[in-house]
Design a protein around this motif. Structure first.
Motif, PDB file in Angstrom:
ATOM      1  N   ASN A   1       0.392  -1.293   0.609  1.00 24.91           N
ATOM      2  CA  ASN A   1       0.117   0.176   0.127  1.00 24.91           C
ATOM      3  C   ASN A   1       0.821   1.136   0.079  1.00 24.91           C
ATOM      4  O   ASN A   1       0.103   2.553  -0.233  1.00 24.91           O
ATOM      5  CB  ASN A   1      -0.860  -0.424   1.105  1.00 24.91           C
ATOM      6  CG  ASN A   1      -2.544  -0.974   0.994  1.00 24.91           C
ATOM      7  OD1 ASN A   1      -2.327  -0.952  -0.198  1.00 24.91           O
ATOM      8  ND2 ASN A   1      -2.455  -1.011   2.162  1.00 24.91           N
ATOM      9  N   SER A   2       1.801   1.449   0.977  1.00 28.68           N
ATOM     10  CA  SER A   2       2.871   2.175   0.183  1.00 28.68           C
ATOM     11  C   SER A   2       3.183   2.254  -0.284  1.00 28.68           C
ATOM     12  O   SER A   2       4.113   3.538  -0.500  1.00 28.68           O
ATOM     13  CB  SER A   2       4.308   1.668   1.842  1.00 28.68           C
ATOM     14  OG  SER A   2       5.129   1.356   1.469  1.00 28.68           O
ATOM     15  N   THR A   3       3.511   1.942  -1.492  1.00 30.55           N
ATOM     16  CA  THR A   3       4.134   2.033  -2.209  1.00 30.55           C
ATOM     17  C   THR A   3       2.917   2.674  -3.777  1.00 30.55           C
ATOM     18  O   THR A   3       3.077   2.560  -5.006  1.00 30.55           O
ATOM     19  CB  THR A   3       4.711   1.165  -3.424  1.00 30.55           C
ATOM     20  OG1 THR A   3       3.896   0.239  -3.377  1.00 30.55           O
ATOM     21  CG2 THR A   3       5.537   1.003  -2.661  1.00 30.55           C
ATOM     22  N   ARG A   4       1.502   2.225  -3.591  1.00 31.89           N
ATOM     23  CA  ARG A   4       0.877   2.841  -3.955  1.00 31.89           C
ATOM     24  C   ARG A   4       0.140   4.245  -4.270  1.00 31.89           C
ATOM     25  O   ARG A   4      -0.002   5.373  -3.204  1.00 31.89           O
ATOM     26  CB  ARG A   4      -0.963   2.255  -3.781  1.00 31.89           C
ATOM     27  CG  ARG A   4      -0.572   0.244  -3.910  1.00 31.89           C
ATOM     28  CD  ARG A   4       0.545   0.329  -4.894  1.00 31.89           C
ATOM     29  NE  ARG A   4      -1.388   0.057  -6.241  1.00 31.89           N
ATOM     30  CZ  ARG A   4      -0.779  -0.467  -7.362  1.00 31.89           C
ATOM     31  NH1 ARG A   4       0.627  -0.545  -7.871  1.00 31.89           N
ATOM     32  NH2 ARG A   4      -1.267  -0.026  -8.443  1.00 31.89           N
TER      33      ARG A   4
ATOM     34  N   ASP B   1      -7.818   1.271  -4.878  1.00 31.76           N
ATOM     35  CA  ASP B   1      -5.967   1.582  -5.562  1.00 31.76           C
ATOM     36  C   ASP B   1      -6.079   2.404  -7.209  1.00 31.76           C
ATOM     37  O   ASP B   1      -6.603   1.563  -7.778  1.00 31.76           O
ATOM     38  CB  ASP B   1      -5.918   0.465  -5.525  1.00 31.76           C
ATOM     39  CG  ASP B   1      -4.281   0.384  -5.701  1.00 31.76           C
ATOM     40  OD1 ASP B   1      -3.725   1.652  -6.214  1.00 31.76           O
ATOM     41  OD2 ASP B   1      -4.035  -0.870  -4.925  1.00 31.76           O
ATOM     42  N   LEU B   2      -5.557   3.627  -6.901  1.00 31.20           N
ATOM     43  CA  LEU B   2      -5.123   4.010  -8.420  1.00 31.20           C
ATOM     44  C   LEU B   2      -4.594   3.753  -9.588  1.00 31.20           C
ATOM     45  O   LEU B   2      -4.446   3.059 -10.300  1.00 31.20           O
ATOM     46  CB  LEU B   2      -5.551   6.290  -8.486  1.00 31.20           C
ATOM     47  CG  LEU B   2      -6.694   6.012  -7.507  1.00 31.20           C
ATOM     48  CD1 LEU B   2      -6.686   7.889  -7.875  1.00 31.20           C
ATOM     49  CD2 LEU B   2      -7.740   6.084  -7.931  1.00 31.20           C
ATOM     50  N   LYS B   3      -3.056   3.956  -8.164  1.00 31.28           N
ATOM     51  CA  LYS B   3      -1.736   3.224  -9.555  1.00 31.28           C
ATOM     52  C   LYS B   3      -0.332   3.192  -8.438  1.00 31.28           C
ATOM     53  O   LYS B   3      -0.949   3.348  -7.351  1.00 31.28           O
ATOM     54  CB  LYS B   3      -1.671   4.350 -10.340  1.00 31.28           C
ATOM     55  CG  LYS B   3      -1.550   5.671 -10.054  1.00 31.28           C
ATOM     56  CD  LYS B   3      -0.827   6.488 -11.027  1.00 31.28           C
ATOM     57  CE  LYS B   3      -0.412   8.317 -11.234  1.00 31.28           C
ATOM     58  NZ  LYS B   3      -1.194   8.834 -11.071  1.00 31.28           N
ATOM     59  N   GLY B   4       0.212   3.047  -9.243  1.00 30.08           N
ATOM     60  CA  GLY B   4       1.761   2.666  -8.207  1.00 30.08           C
ATOM     61  C   GLY B   4       2.687   3.931  -8.204  1.00 30.08           C
ATOM     62  O   GLY B   4       2.689   4.921  -8.888  1.00 30.08           O
TER      63      GLY B   4
ATOM     64  N   ARG C   1      -5.586   9.394   4.186  1.00 32.46           N
ATOM     65  CA  ARG C   1      -4.747   9.206   3.076  1.00 32.46           C
ATOM     66  C   ARG C   1      -4.045   8.250   3.348  1.00 32.46           C
ATOM     67  O   ARG C   1      -3.019   8.024   4.443  1.00 32.46           O
ATOM     68  CB  ARG C   1      -3.041  10.291   3.591  1.00 32.46           C
ATOM     69  CG  ARG C   1      -3.720  11.450   2.930  1.00 32.46           C
ATOM     70  CD  ARG C   1      -4.566  11.441   1.366  1.00 32.46           C
ATOM     71  NE  ARG C   1      -3.260  10.955   0.541  1.00 32.46           N
ATOM     72  CZ  ARG C   1      -2.697  12.140  -0.601  1.00 32.46           C
ATOM     73  NH1 ARG C   1      -2.573  12.960  -0.544  1.00 32.46           N
ATOM     74  NH2 ARG C   1      -2.128  11.267  -1.743  1.00 32.46           N
ATOM     75  N   LEU C   2      -4.586   6.559   3.336  1.00 33.72           N
ATOM     76  CA  LEU C   2      -4.630   5.038   3.417  1.00 33.72           C
ATOM     77  C   LEU C   2      -2.793   5.298   2.707  1.00 33.72           C
ATOM     78  O   LEU C   2      -2.134   4.317   3.450  1.00 33.72           O
ATOM     79  CB  LEU C   2      -4.881   4.586   2.593  1.00 33.72           C
ATOM     80  CG  LEU C   2      -5.679   3.700   3.003  1.00 33.72           C
ATOM     81  CD1 LEU C   2      -6.901   3.260   3.176  1.00 33.72           C
ATOM     82  CD2 LEU C   2      -5.169   2.193   2.818  1.00 33.72           C
ATOM     83  N   ASP C   3      -2.525   5.957   1.519  1.00 34.50           N
ATOM     84  CA  ASP C   3      -0.975   5.617   0.792  1.00 34.50           C
ATOM     85  C   ASP C   3       0.264   6.287   2.161  1.00 34.50           C
ATOM     86  O   ASP C   3       0.777   5.531   2.228  1.00 34.50           O
ATOM     87  CB  ASP C   3      -0.961   6.172  -0.467  1.00 34.50           C
ATOM     88  CG  ASP C   3      -1.826   7.143  -0.508  1.00 34.50           C
ATOM     89  OD1 ASP C   3      -2.382   7.815   0.759  1.00 34.50           O
ATOM     90  OD2 ASP C   3      -1.989   7.762  -1.797  1.00 34.50           O
TER      91      ASP C   3
END
Lengths: 421, 307
Positions: B50-53, B61-64, B275-277
Motif C-alpha cells: 500500500n505504501s507504494t500505491r 487503488d489508483l496506481k503505483g 490518506r491510506l497511502d
C-alpha cells in the motif's frame, strides 16, 4: 539445550510482537455477509449504513424498515448504524472490501460520484419522488448535472442565548453583529461565573463553527470546482474568532473543545451564548426545562443575515447494479410524505421535500430555523476535495487558540485541500 | 524382532537427514506457519505494498507511485517535532517504568504479611482495559467537572479547573504517567521472576565476602537480572512506541500536531486526511524504526548472552 530453546523462543516472540504491533493499523475486510440475490425465491437483501443523529435514530430507522418490509415482502433491509465519528471509516473499509452499502446516509458524496461508485438518483427513485425535493436542495446533490443524492435532512444554526446570564451581566439586547456579540460575551464572562461564548474548535465540529463565522463575513469554503479557504474575508473572520479566544470571552481551551460537551454546558446554564441546532431545543426541554433562553439569528459582521446550513443525503452505491429496483422501492416508500415527515420531525430536522415542508410549516420549534434557511451557506460537498478540507479543519483549525496566527492556519488548511485534488 | 527393527530405524533417520525432515515436520509446524503468514506476514506485506500505491480518498487503488509517498513523508514539516515527541515518549516511559519496577520487584520479593494481596493489587492496572483506565484519567482531568481539577481547586492549588488534556505539554506528561502506570505490572513481574531465579548461594557468598547492601545489589543481583531486564526493556520499547489508545484519548483533542507521536500521527493522517497511502508509508517507517531499535539493542546489550 534449555538456554538455546529459550533464545529461539525469545527471538521469534520479539519478531512476531514487532510485526504484530506495527501492523495493527491494518483493517481487514468486514465480515458482513450479503445474500445472493435471486438465488432461491425472490427476496432481495439490501444493506444500509446510517450514522446516528440522536439516541433514537436506530429505533426510528428500524421502524421505517419494519413497516417497509411488511409492505414489500420481497425486499429485506439489513441496517447498520454507526456514530458520526466512525461512519466514514466503516464505509471506506466496506468499499475497499467490495461491500459498499446499497443505501448510505452521509454527508460528502462528490468523490464517490466522481469515481463512478454511486447510482444516479433517476435509477433509484421514481420521478414523483425526485420532483418533490425543493430545488435548492436538489441542486446541491448534483455533480456535473447528474443528481446522485436524495436530500434527507436540512439543518441550520442559530444563536442560543441565556436570558438569566444576560440579565445578570446587564446586557440589554440580543447581539446581532460581531462587535455586539463580543461585548455581550465579555460582559457575561466578567460579571457572572459563567463563560461568555462557547466556541467549539475541537475535532468534532471545527468546520461548522468556522463556516458560521466565515459566512458572517460573506465568506465560504469555495464551490464545487474550487476549494477556497484562504481568502481575505475568511482570514478576517478567523482573526475575529482568535480575538474572542485570546481576550478570554470564550470558554477556555477553545481549540480542544468539542461541540457536544460545550452545548451541554449551555443547557446547564453555564454559558452565555452558543450556536446550536434545532435538536438543542428538544434537548433543553428534556434535560433542563427551567433554562431561560432564546433563539436569534446568527450575529454577523454587518448584521446581514447568514448562517451555516447543513444537508445530509441518502445515496446508493451501485455495486453490481442488481439491486436498483429494490432500492427504488425503499426510497419511494421512505420519501412518501407521512413516513418522511415523521422521521424528520422526530429527529428534529428541517424537511427537504415540498410535501414535508407544507406539513411542518406550522411547527413553532422549527420556525426560527426554517426562516433562516434562505440565507444559509452550505459546505462545498460536491467538491471532490471537500472530505480532505473537512478533515483539515477538524485537525488544524483549533490551532488559532494555541498561538498560531489565523492566516497561517488557513494557509495550512488550504494546502491540505490543494494536496487532495 | 529387534534385529529387524534396528536397520529400519537407521534408514529412516538417514532419509530425514537427506531433506525429508522438512516434509516430515510440515504437518506439525504447518498450522503455526499458516497462522504467522496470515496474521503477521500478509498484513505487513500488504502495508508495504500500500505504501507504494496511490490510493484515492475513498479507498480505491489508483496506481503505483514507487517511493513518492516516502518522499512526501520525509519532506513533511511536522515530522521533526513528531519524532522528537516519540523519542521523549518512549525514553521517559521505559526508563521510569523500569526503575520503578526494579524497586517494586525488590519490595515484593521480600516476605511480609499480606504480600500476596499486594502482589495481586499490582496486577490490577494490567488486568484492566487500557482504554478504560485512560478514560478514567481523562475524565478526572476534565476542566469543568473532573475530580482531579475539583480537588486541586478545593485545596487551593488552582483558581479554576485547568485543561490538563487540552494543552500539548501537560497532556503529554499525563499520558506518560498513565503509560508508566499500565506498564509497571508486566515489568515488575518479569523482574520479580528474574529475582526469584537468583540462587541463594550467590547472595550468601556476597555476605561472606563482606559486601554491603548496595554492593550486593549492583554487583551480584543486577548482573543476574540481565535476562529478565532485557526482555522487559525490549517488550516495553516496542509496546510504548506503538501505543495508540493512551495518546489517542489523552492528547486526541489537541489541535495540530504538537502532541503527536508517530503512531497517533499515522492515525490522524488516516482519519482526517484520509490518506491510506501516506499512512501506510508512515507505518513502514514506524516498522523500520522499531526493527532498527531492536537490532541495536540486541547487538549492544546481547540479552541472550550467558552471564
Amino acid at each position: 539445550m534449555k538456554k538455546l530453546n529459550l533464545r529461539g523462543v525469545a527471538v521469534a516472540g520479539v519478531a512476531a510482537a514487532a510485526l504484530l504491533l506495527t501492523s495493527c493499523g491494518f483493517g481487514g475486510a468486514s465480515s458482513t455477509s450479503s445474500s445472493e440475490p435471486g438465488a432461491s425465491g425472490t427476496v432481495t437483501t439490501l444493506t444500509m449504513l446510517a450514522p446516528t443523529y440522536s439516541d433514537g435514530t436506530k429505533a426510528l430507522w428500524t421502524k421505517v424498515i419494519k413497516d417497509f418490509e411488511a409492505a414489500n415482502p420481497d425486499v429485506k433491509v439489513n441496517l447498520e448504524t454507526q456514530s458520526w465519528e466512525n461512519v466514514e471509516g466503516v464505509l471506506k473499509t466496506k468499499i475497499q472490501g467490495n461491500k459498499a452499502p446499497d443505501i448510505y446516509n452521509g454527508g460528502a458524496f462528490a468523490e464517490f460520484a466522481a469515481e463512478g461508485l454511486l447510482a444516479p438518483t433517476s435509477d433509484v427513485a421514481s420521478e414523483a419522488t425526485i420532483a418533490d425535493f425543493q430545488e435548492s436542495f436538489a441542486e446541491n446533490e448534483k455533480v456535473d448535472g447528474t443528481q446522485y443524492g436524495l436530500p434527507l435532512i436540512a439543518s441550520a444554526r442559530a444563536l442560543f442565548y441565556n436570558k438569566s446570564l444576560m440579565e445578570e451581566a446587564g446586557v440589554a439586547s440580543v447581539p446581532t453583529t460581531w462587535d455586539e456579540l463580543y461585548s455581550a460575551a465579555k460582559a457575561v464572562s466578567e460579571k457572572t461565573k459563567a463563560d461568555g461564548y462557547g466556541m467549539p474548535l475541537g475535532n468534532e465540529e471545527a468546520q461548522g463553527e468556522s463556516l458560521i463565522w466565515f459566512a458572517g463575513n460573506g465568506g465560504n469554503f469555495g464551490d464545487g470546482s474550487n476549494i477556497a479557504v484562504d481568502t481575505p474575508a475568511n482570514v478576517e473572520a478567523a482573526e475575529f474568532m482568535k480575538k474572542m479566544i485570546d481576550d478570554g470571552v470564550t470558554q477556555k481551551d477553545a481549540g480542544a473543545t468539542q461541540r457536544t460537551p460545550m452545548l451541554n454546558t449551555f443547557i446547564q446554564g453555564k454559558l452565555g451564548f452558543a450556536y446550536a441546532l434545532p435538536q438543542t431545543v428538544g434537548q433543553i426541554k428534556k434535560e433542563n426545562p427551567k433554562l431561560k433562553y432564546g433563539i436569534a439569528p446568527v450575529p454577523t459582521k454587518t448584521g446581514t443575515p447568514a448562517t451555516l446550513g447543513v444537508a445530509d443525503r441518502l445515496m446508493s452505491f451501485k455495486n453490481d447494479g442488481s439491486k436498483t429496483a429494490a432500492v427504488k422501492k425503499f426510497m419511494d416508500y421512505f420519501f412518501s410524505a407521512d413516513v418522511y415527515t415523521n422521521w424528520v420531525s422526530t429527529e428534529g430536522f428541517l424537511p427537504t421535500t415540498k410535501s414535508g415542508s407544507e406539513k411542518l410549516a406550522s411547527d413553532e420549534t422549527l420556525k426560527p430555523f426554517l426562516d433562516m434557511l434562505p440565507n444559509a451557506v452550505f459546505y462545498p460537498t460536491t467538491n471532490a476535495a471537500w472530505n480532505a478540507t473537512d478533515g483539515a479543519f477538524k485537525s488544524l483549525m483549533g490551532q488559532i487558540a494555541t498561538g498560531k496566527s489565523a492566516a497561517d492556519v488557513l494557509k495550512e488548511i488550504q494546502a491540505k485541500a490543494d494536496a487532495a485534488k | 524382532m529387534s534385529v529387524t527393527l534396528v536397520p529400519k530405524r537407521v534408514s529412516r533417520r538417514k532419509s530425514a537427514q537427506e531433506g525429508g525432515s522438512f516434509l516430515a515436520a510440515l504437518p506439525w509446524v504447518g498450522p503455526a506457519l499458516l497462522l504467522i503468514l496470515a496474521i503477521v506476514v500478509f498484513p505487513a506485506g500488504y502495508m508495504i505494498y500500500n505504501s507504494t500505491r496511490k490510493i484515492s480518498q475513498v479507498g480505491t487503488d489508483l496506481k503505483g507511485v514507487g517511493f513518492d509517498n516516502f518522499a512526501k513523508v520525509f519532506s513533511d514539516p511536522n515530522l521533526p517535532r513528531i519524532l522528537l515527541n516519540t523519542v521523549v515518549w518512549v525514553v521517559v516511559v521505559v526508563t521510569v517504568t523500569v526503575v520503578l519496577s526494579l524497586v517494586l520487584a525488590q519490595f515484593l520479593n521480600k516476605p511480609f504479611p499480606g504480600r500476596t494481596l499486594v502482589r495481586m493489587a499490582v496486577i490490577v492496572p494490567w488486568a484492566a482495559s487500557v482504554v478504560m483506565t485512560t478514560t478514567v484519567f481523562y475524565y478526572a482531568a476534565e476542566p469543568n467537572y473532573g475530580i482531579l481539577n475539583k480537588f486541586l481547586t478545593d485545596v487551593g492549588v488552582l483558581d479554576e479547573g485547568f485543561g490538563f488534556t487540552k494543552n500539548a505539554v501537560p497532556a503529554m506528561s499525563m499520558a506518560i504517567v498513565i503509560a508508566i502506570f499500565v506498564s509497571i505490572p508486566f515489568t515488575t513481574y518479569t523482574i520479580l521472576a528474574g529475582l526469584q531465579a537468583i540462587p541463594n548461594e550467590t547472595l550468601e557468598a556476597a555476605k561472606m565476602d563482606g559486601a554491603n547492601r548496595w554492593g550486593t545489589y549492583f554487583l551480584v543481583i543486577l548482573p543476574q537480572l540481565r535476562g529478565s531486564l532485557a526482555v522487559a526493556v525490549l517488550i516495553n520499547i516496542i509496546n510504548v512506541f506503538n501505543n495508540l489508545p493512551i495518546l489517542k484519548i489523552i492528547t486526541g483533542s489537541i489541535p495540530g500536531y504538537s502532541a503527536d507521536t508517530l503512531m497517533t500521527y499515522i492515525f490522524k493522517v488516516l482519519q482526517f486526511d484520509r490518506r491510506l497511502d501516506i499512512s501506510s508509508a508512515l507505518s513502514v517507517v514506524n516498522f523500520a524504526i522499531v526493527l532498527v531499535i531492536v537490532a541495536i539493542y540486541v547487538k549492544t546489550v546481547k540479552p541472550m548472552k550467558e552471564v
